[in-house]
Write a protein that holds these residues in place. Structure first.
Motif, short mmCIF file in Angstrom:
data_model
loop_
_atom_site.label_atom_id
_atom_site.label_comp_id
_atom_site.label_asym_id
_atom_site.label_seq_id
_atom_site.Cartn_x
_atom_site.Cartn_y
_atom_site.Cartn_z
N ILE A 126 0.11 6.80 -12.72
CA ILE A 126 1.18 6.19 -13.51
C ILE A 126 0.82 4.75 -13.86
N LEU A 127 0.42 3.99 -12.85
CA LEU A 127 0.04 2.60 -13.10
C LEU A 127 -1.11 2.52 -14.09
N TRP A 128 -2.07 3.39 -13.90
CA TRP A 128 -3.24 3.40 -14.75
C TRP A 128 -2.86 3.69 -16.20
N THR A 129 -2.02 4.70 -16.33
CA THR A 129 -1.60 5.11 -17.66
C THR A 129 -0.84 3.99 -18.36
N LEU A 130 0.03 3.33 -17.60
CA LEU A 130 0.77 2.23 -18.19
C LEU A 130 -0.15 1.05 -18.51
N ASP A 131 -1.12 0.83 -17.65
CA ASP A 131 -2.05 -0.26 -17.87
C ASP A 131 -2.87 -0.01 -19.14
N THR A 132 -3.22 1.25 -19.35
CA THR A 132 -4.05 1.62 -20.49
C THR A 132 -3.25 1.67 -21.80
N ASN A 133 -2.05 2.26 -21.71
CA ASN A 133 -1.31 2.55 -22.93
C ASN A 133 -0.21 1.55 -23.26
N GLY A 134 0.07 0.62 -22.37
CA GLY A 134 1.14 -0.33 -22.64
C GLY A 134 2.50 0.32 -22.47
N VAL A 135 3.43 0.02 -23.35
CA VAL A 135 4.78 0.57 -23.26
C VAL A 135 4.75 2.08 -23.48
N MET A 136 5.42 2.81 -22.58
CA MET A 136 5.47 4.26 -22.73
C MET A 136 6.86 4.79 -22.42
N MET A 177 -11.72 2.04 -18.69
CA MET A 177 -11.78 2.98 -17.56
C MET A 177 -10.90 4.20 -17.84
N LYS A 178 -11.43 5.34 -17.63
CA LYS A 178 -10.68 6.56 -17.92
C LYS A 178 -9.76 6.94 -16.75
N ASP A 179 -8.81 7.79 -17.04
CA ASP A 179 -7.84 8.20 -16.04
C ASP A 179 -8.51 8.80 -14.81
N SER A 180 -9.46 9.68 -15.10
CA SER A 180 -10.07 10.44 -14.01
C SER A 180 -10.76 9.53 -13.01
N GLU A 181 -11.14 8.35 -13.46
CA GLU A 181 -11.95 7.50 -12.59
C GLU A 181 -11.15 6.87 -11.46
N CYS A 182 -9.87 7.01 -11.47
CA CYS A 182 -9.14 6.42 -10.37
C CYS A 182 -8.91 7.42 -9.25
N GLU A 197 4.41 -8.60 -15.02
CA GLU A 197 3.29 -9.49 -14.72
C GLU A 197 2.67 -9.11 -13.38
N ARG A 198 3.55 -8.78 -12.43
CA ARG A 198 3.05 -8.34 -11.12
C ARG A 198 2.19 -7.10 -11.27
N GLY A 199 2.67 -6.19 -12.08
CA GLY A 199 1.93 -4.95 -12.30
C GLY A 199 0.55 -5.21 -12.85
N LYS A 200 0.49 -6.15 -13.78
CA LYS A 200 -0.82 -6.48 -14.37
C LYS A 200 -1.69 -7.20 -13.38
N GLU A 201 -1.05 -8.05 -12.59
CA GLU A 201 -1.77 -8.79 -11.56
C GLU A 201 -2.39 -7.83 -10.55
N LEU A 241 0.83 -1.20 0.00
CA LEU A 241 0.00 0.00 0.00
C LEU A 241 0.87 1.26 0.00
N ASN A 242 1.91 1.22 0.81
CA ASN A 242 2.80 2.38 0.84
C ASN A 242 3.39 2.66 -0.54
N GLN A 243 3.61 1.59 -1.26
CA GLN A 243 4.21 1.78 -2.57
C GLN A 243 3.25 2.38 -3.58
N ILE A 244 2.04 1.94 -3.56
CA ILE A 244 1.12 2.40 -4.60
C ILE A 244 0.30 3.60 -4.18
N SER A 245 0.50 4.07 -2.96
CA SER A 245 -0.37 5.13 -2.49
C SER A 245 0.23 6.52 -2.61
#
Lengths: 108, 108
Positions: free
Chosen positions: A24-34, B1-6, A82-86, A13-17
């Motif tokens: 950042i995670l969301w953007t990478l999840d949505t856009n793939g390699v950036m 899911m859009k960025d804003s939603e997180c 893989e962890r990130g996606k998990e 939690l400390n890491q992702i909060s």
DNA sequence: CGGTATCCGTGTTGATACTG
DNA sequence: CAGTATCAACACGGATACCG
């Protein structure tokens, strides 16, 4: 479940909060390699220092990959491991719950 | 899911990611209704100020109840709300995942 | 391009003492 | 018992400038 067993969770939690981490995670999840610059523009308002901090932390904890190519100019790309996606699955549940509680109108 | 939603998720994460917060939620989840002093002893090392801060924040966000009885000496008890209990499920998933990644030997 | 170095203001935490 | 008050220490984020 014993008390001590939530220590890893606290660590996670400390890491992702951190303030920008979710975006950042969301953007990478949505856009793939950036690339660094893409991330910087997408995660609007973040300073390069903080973006680097977050990326390093995520990398150290095995949540993202960092691809470095020492061309001129250099090219550095990031991608979820893989962890990130998990991670995105339970996070999605939490997000659904948070949206229900606080509504989607919440601004940061 | 859009960025804003997180954004709500980020808000939620910020709330539960404080240094002691997980232990408090865990302890309440495990033990049910607890008094201030019990919590203080169980969440070892926390100062009364910080414990109060955390409890207030959790209360304001509807994650725990606060029961106050102005007897002498006063009695104040805390308990998870429905939201708090709802939270424990996705958190459990994350915990399982975190334990798998970081192992149960992790100390804070 | 993809960072690092530096400085600074602010927020968070902790320890301790005290109170209704 | 269940906090509040106070102060000091520190970590953190933000802005900017510079480097390979």
């Amino acid at each position: 479940m014993k008390d001590s067993e939530c220590a890893p969770l606290e660590k996670l939690l400390n890491q992702i909060s951190g303030q920008w981490t979710m975006y950042i995670l969301w953007t990478l999840d949505t856009n793939g390699v950036m690339r660094f610059g893409e991330l910087r523009r997408k995660v609007d308002g973040i300073s390069p220092k903080v973006l680097t901090q977050r990326l390093r932390m995520l990398e150290e904890n095995g949540i993202i990959y960092r691809y470095y190519e020492s061309t001129i100019p250099p090219q550095v790309s990031y991608e979820l491991t893989e962890r990130g996606k998990e991670l995105s699955k339970p996070l999605y549940d939490l997000c659904e719950l948070a949206s229900r509680w606080y509504g989607d109108e919440t601004k940061m």
